[in-house]
Scaffold this active site. Structure first.
Site: not given
Ligand SMILES: Cc1cc2nc3c(=O)[nH]c(=O)nc-3n(C[C@H](O)[C@H](O)[C@H](O)COP(=O)(O)OP(=O)(O)OC[C@H]3O[C@@H](n4cnc5c(N)ncnc54)[C@H](O)[C@@H]3O)c2cc1C
Length: 395
Positions: A149, A349, A374
């Site tokens: 994020s 279902l 996204e």
């Molecule tokens: C199947 C899949 C395909 C993807 N494809 C791509 C791609 O092609 N290119 C790419 O670059 N990325 C890609 N991603 C990555 C995706 O964009 C990230 O998973 C996403 O941005 C969230 O980051 P994270 O998983 O590290 O979660 P984190 O950022 O670690 O967040 C974990 C939790 O904490 C919450 N959180 C974080 N910060 C805050 C805040 N300030 N306030 C409140 N809540 C917060 C989040 O909302 C979430 O609930 C993909 C992910 C998946 C699962």
């Protein structure tokens, strides 16, 4: 007392008659994508999902043939359609599977858009025409193992070495990663975050697939490792300075999701209607029970509202452009409601809902990823909150 099943007055997936809001060209594009999905994706997608694989190269060529890849971009082999038409294509793709829509979103809205908006003329000429036909596949590397994020903290670096750039770092969760011919990679430089065009064969570039996913299984998701990866000076995207570059691409892809999620919801709703009409319990179709009808009515309402919201945002984007918070409204609502519709369909279902014989659990599991990538739903809520209050609550 006899039970009568009433036929709905209009198509059950369009009780609000949204269809008449589309022009002929939009309907033609929608129908073309629906046909190609019916022929090339629907018969196979449950099998791909179960096997955890996607024939990305064949599919990209097929989707390129009908002009879906980067369809909203101008020139370089792309059709330059409206944003609304692109959204409708995303809807049809995601009605089959979110993984297939992801392939198209990453190709067109992330990789191609980055090259189109920020690339040099040479970048555009070299890559865009082949990406539009599906001969070349692109990926977009922003997220890292420790920075999702909050990409501003990314650790991937690009440093100058003579006239070259040298990149080191790891990108995680990268859609299309191991099948890509070209990666758009974002890295820290002495002048802040910059984007780089990385041909997949470059020495120091490796892509390894993420295994054991329970979601988006018909989609390639990879880790990219960049180790002393040397690029010429011309590999830098000249038009992208700072985080605005990648965030501009993400806004494009999020817009596609606003429509795409509605497709997954529609597929679930139609499955629920069909199943409820034929499944008999207590000597009558379960569609005749009031509790089932209340579920179907709520799902139809949320589906219709989501479709209207998507169409409204599409029209606004075509007429005036969209602010990030407007896209956030669409993504937050439509993915959340699509997931709710998938879960409710699963209850209708019963046990059959947990199998791959029906698309419902597949959609529900996929939408868990769509809720997170996204921009997570929480980040979109905060974007909306900032637009409303003027206060940034991210950090
Ligand atoms: C199947 C899949 C395909 C993807 N494809 C791509 C791609 O092609 N290119 C790419 O670059 N990325 C890609 N991603 C990555 C995706 O964009 C990230 O998973 C996403 O941005 C969230 O980051 P994270 O998983 O590290 O979660 P984190 O950022 O670690 O967040 C974990 C939790 O904490 C919450 N959180 C974080 N910060 C805050 C805040 N300030 N306030 C409140 N809540 C917060 C989040 O909302 C979430 O609930 C993909 C992910 C998946 C699962």
């Amino acid at each position: 007392m006899t039970t009568r099943r009433l036929r709905p007055p209009v198509a059950p997936d369009d009780l609000l008659d949204v269809d008449h809001l589309l022009d002929d060209e939009e309907k033609a594009i929608r129908d073309t994508v629906r046909d190609v999905v019916t022929d090339t994706v629907r018969p196979h997608v449950a099998g791909w999902y179960e096997a955890g694989e996607l024939p990305a190269r064949e599919l990209a060529l097929e989707l390129g043939r009908v002009g879906v890849l980067g369809m909203h971009l101008e020139g370089y082999g792309s059709a330059g359609t409206s944003a609304t038409a692109y959204g409708l294509a995303c809807l049809e793709l995601e009605a089959a599977d979110s993984g297939v829509r992801s392939l198209v979103s990453v190709q067109g809205s992330l990789a191609m858009h980055a090259l189109h908006a920020y690339g040099s003329e040479d970048h555009r000429r070299e890559w865009l025409p082949r990406m539009a036909t599906g001969e070349a596949i692109g990926c977009f590397g922003l997220t890292e193992p420790d920075h999702g994020s909050d990409p501003a903290g990314m650790r991937t670096t690009a440093r100058r070495d003579g006239g070259d750039w040298v990149l080191d770092g790891t990108k995680m969760w990268i859609t299309n990663g191991s099948v890509a011919d070209v990666a758009v990679v974002w890295a820290q430089t002495d002048d802040g975050i910059r984007g780089f065009v990385v041909p997949a064969g470059t020495s120091g570039f490796t892509a390894t697939d993420v295994r054991h996913k329970m979601s988006l299984r018909a989609s390639v998701t990879s880790e990219l490792v960049l180790e002393g990866l040397r690029l010429p000076a011309s590999a830098e995207l000249p038009g992208a300075q700072g985080l605005k570059g990648p965030l501009g691409c993400l806004n494009e892809a999020r817009f596609g999701i606003v429509f795409g999620a509605v497709g997954a919801a529609r597929d679930c709703l139609l499955t629920a209607l069909d199943y409820a009409g034929s499944r008999v319990q207590f000597d009558r179709p379960i569609s005749g029970f009031q509790l089932t009808q209340a579920k179907l009515a709520d799902m139809t309402l949320e589906y219709g509202k989501a479709l209207l919201l998507a169409l409204h945002l599409g029209r606004a984007k075509d007429a005036r452009g969209l602010a990030p918070a407007q896209v956030s409204l669409g993504k937050l609502n439509n993915v959340r409601e699509a997931l709710e519709i998938a879960r409710t369909t699963r209850t209708i279902l019963g046990a059959n809902g947990i199998t791959l014989d029906y698309p419902v659990m597949r959609h529900a599991n996929n939408l868990e990823s769509v809720l997170t990538y996204e921009g997570t739903s929480e980040m979109h809520a905060l974007t909306i909150g900032q637009a409303l209050t003027g206060v940034q609550a991210f950090r």
